[in-house]
Motif scaffolding. Structure first.
Motif, short mmCIF file in Angstrom:
data_model
loop_
_atom_site.label_atom_id
_atom_site.label_comp_id
_atom_site.label_asym_id
_atom_site.label_seq_id
_atom_site.Cartn_x
_atom_site.Cartn_y
_atom_site.Cartn_z
N ASP A 141 -1.41 -17.91 7.87
CA ASP A 141 -2.84 -17.47 8.27
C ASP A 141 -3.02 -15.89 8.16
O ASP A 141 -4.09 -15.52 7.77
N ALA A 142 -1.98 -14.99 8.47
CA ALA A 142 -2.07 -13.67 8.47
C ALA A 142 -2.21 -13.37 6.96
O ALA A 142 -2.95 -12.29 6.56
N ILE A 143 -1.58 -13.93 6.26
CA ILE A 143 -1.57 -13.64 4.81
C ILE A 143 -2.92 -14.07 3.95
O ILE A 143 -3.51 -13.22 3.24
N ASP A 144 -3.45 -15.11 4.44
CA ASP A 144 -4.84 -15.66 4.12
C ASP A 144 -5.95 -14.58 4.59
O ASP A 144 -6.70 -14.67 3.83
N ARG A 145 -5.72 -13.92 5.71
CA ARG A 145 -6.69 -12.93 6.03
C ARG A 145 -6.62 -11.61 5.48
O ARG A 145 -7.60 -10.76 5.79
N LEU A 146 -5.84 -11.52 4.77
CA LEU A 146 -5.68 -10.30 3.95
C LEU A 146 -6.58 -9.95 3.09
O LEU A 146 -7.23 -10.82 2.47
N PRO A 147 -6.99 -8.39 2.77
CA PRO A 147 -7.93 -8.28 1.89
C PRO A 147 -7.76 -8.79 0.45
O PRO A 147 -6.51 -8.69 0.09
N GLU A 148 -8.56 -9.36 -0.48
CA GLU A 148 -8.31 -9.99 -1.81
C GLU A 148 -7.05 -9.07 -2.41
O GLU A 148 -6.15 -9.83 -2.96
N GLY A 149 -7.35 -7.86 -2.86
CA GLY A 149 -6.25 -7.12 -3.61
C GLY A 149 -5.02 -6.99 -2.97
O GLY A 149 -3.87 -7.25 -3.78
N ALA A 150 -4.89 -6.88 -1.60
CA ALA A 150 -3.67 -6.78 -0.99
C ALA A 150 -3.11 -8.07 -0.71
O ALA A 150 -1.69 -8.27 -1.32
N ARG A 151 -3.83 -9.16 -1.00
CA ARG A 151 -3.39 -10.39 -0.63
C ARG A 151 -2.47 -10.84 -2.14
O ARG A 151 -1.50 -11.28 -2.12
N HIS A 152 -3.15 -10.66 -3.19
CA HIS A 152 -2.89 -10.91 -4.54
C HIS A 152 -1.34 -10.16 -4.82
O HIS A 152 -0.58 -11.03 -5.32
N VAL A 153 -1.34 -9.18 -4.44
CA VAL A 153 -0.14 -8.41 -4.76
C VAL A 153 0.97 -8.67 -3.74
O VAL A 153 2.07 -8.86 -4.26
N PHE A 154 0.58 -9.03 -2.58
CA PHE A 154 1.78 -9.51 -1.53
C PHE A 154 2.42 -10.70 -2.23
O PHE A 154 3.48 -11.07 -2.04
N VAL A 155 1.41 -11.69 -2.32
CA VAL A 155 1.95 -12.94 -2.75
C VAL A 155 2.88 -13.08 -4.27
O VAL A 155 3.85 -13.39 -4.06
N LEU A 156 2.43 -12.18 -5.10
CA LEU A 156 3.05 -12.25 -6.33
C LEU A 156 4.41 -11.26 -5.95
O LEU A 156 5.52 -11.78 -6.45
N ASN A 157 4.37 -10.19 -5.24
CA ASN A 157 5.64 -9.32 -5.23
C ASN A 157 6.57 -10.08 -4.05
O ASN A 157 7.77 -10.34 -4.25
N ALA A 158 5.77 -10.06 -2.85
CA ALA A 158 6.93 -10.58 -1.65
C ALA A 158 7.14 -12.13 -1.58
O ALA A 158 8.12 -12.49 -1.13
N VAL A 159 6.48 -12.79 -1.94
CA VAL A 159 6.36 -14.41 -2.03
C VAL A 159 7.10 -15.01 -3.24
O VAL A 159 8.12 -15.71 -2.97
N TYR A 160 6.58 -14.57 -4.35
CA TYR A 160 7.29 -15.05 -5.62
C TYR A 160 8.02 -14.08 -6.12
O TYR A 160 8.92 -14.56 -6.91
N GLY A 161 8.50 -12.85 -5.61
CA GLY A 161 9.43 -11.93 -6.21
C GLY A 161 9.32 -11.48 -7.67
O GLY A 161 10.30 -10.72 -8.21
N TYR A 162 7.95 -11.34 -7.93
CA TYR A 162 7.73 -10.48 -9.09
C TYR A 162 7.77 -9.05 -8.87
O TYR A 162 7.58 -8.52 -8.00
N SER A 163 8.23 -8.15 -9.91
CA SER A 163 8.18 -6.72 -9.84
C SER A 163 6.74 -6.10 -9.90
O SER A 163 5.92 -6.85 -10.33
N HIS A 164 6.77 -5.13 -9.44
CA HIS A 164 5.51 -4.09 -9.69
C HIS A 164 5.08 -4.28 -10.93
O HIS A 164 3.72 -4.48 -11.10
N GLU A 165 5.70 -4.08 -11.85
CA GLU A 165 5.28 -3.98 -13.40
C GLU A 165 4.95 -5.39 -13.60
O GLU A 165 3.80 -5.60 -14.43
N GLU A 166 5.63 -6.59 -13.28
CA GLU A 166 5.16 -7.75 -13.50
C GLU A 166 3.67 -8.23 -13.03
O GLU A 166 2.87 -8.75 -13.52
N SER A 167 3.74 -7.69 -11.55
CA SER A 167 2.49 -8.08 -10.83
C SER A 167 1.20 -7.13 -11.62
O SER A 167 0.19 -7.71 -11.74
#
Length: 200
Positions: A141-167
């Motif tokens: 729920d906390a992730i869902d409440r993140l602002p859009e840009g921050a949520r997208h980066v967090f999901v790709l980096n922290a949840v799915y493990g993509y690098s900053h370059e890939e994200s």
């Protein structure tokens, strides 16, 4: 976040590598057949990847129906663009890129719906198959409440493990922006969880 997968080392390593190689060979055969117009082969690829693609879309949109639409759009695009898949990355990674583009395209086309999506995200639940505990639901729920840009980066980096370059490549933003957004996401999550009585 708890580790999602723990791999054992030792006697099982050889058999795991063998199973991975076999799976990759089977996937390559399915892709080749699907490129030739075999819809059953593509259906098999769909079944192998739909949960992860849907999960990514759900995390990015924070909304079940939006995620379903984006996942469906991603697989339609994948079918239409299958001839462009060169095999430089895993098929699942390629699908994630298409799914991210589907989500971003939908957001660009319906900016007026963003406020509604944020509100509905408050009530979106995780799939029951994940078996989340109460604490993981609170984190979701906390992730869902993140602002859009921050949520997208967090999901790709922290949840799915993509690098900053890939994200940054998937989202079409600078690497520095992904780093800043990830830092922002972590700070906001820590604040939210602290307010809910969890230790940061």
């Amino acid at each position: 976040m708890p580790a999602l997968l723990m791999l054992e080392t030792g006697d099982n390593t050889g058999s795991m590598v063998s199973r991975t190689a076999t799976a990759m060979t089977q996937e390559a055969a399915l892709i080749a057949r699907a490129r030739g117009g075999d819809t059953r082969a593509f259906e098999a690829l769909y079944r192998q990847n739909v949960d992860r693609v849907y999960g990514l879309c759900l995390r990015m949109t924070g909304n079940v129906s939006e995620a379903e639409d984006c996942a469906q759009e991603a697989f339609i695009q994948a079918w239409n663009k299958l001839s462009r898949f060169r095999g430089d990355s895993a098929f699942g990674t390629w699908m994630h890129r298409i799914a991210v583009n589907a989500v971003l395209g939908r957001i660009r086309k319906s900016k007026r719906e963003q406020d509604r999506i944020q509100v509905v995200a408050e009530t979106a639940s995780s799939p029951a198959s994940m078996g989340d505990s109460g604490e993981l639901r609170d984190l979701s729920d906390a992730i869902d409440r993140l602002p859009e840009g921050a949520r997208h980066v967090f999901v790709l980096n922290a949840v799915y493990g993509y690098s900053h370059e890939e994200s940054s490549d998937m989202l079409g933003i600078a690497v520095g922006t992904t780093k800043a957004q990830l830092h922002r996401a972590r700070r906001l999550l820590a604040q939210q969880l602290k307010e809910q009585g969890f230790e940061a």
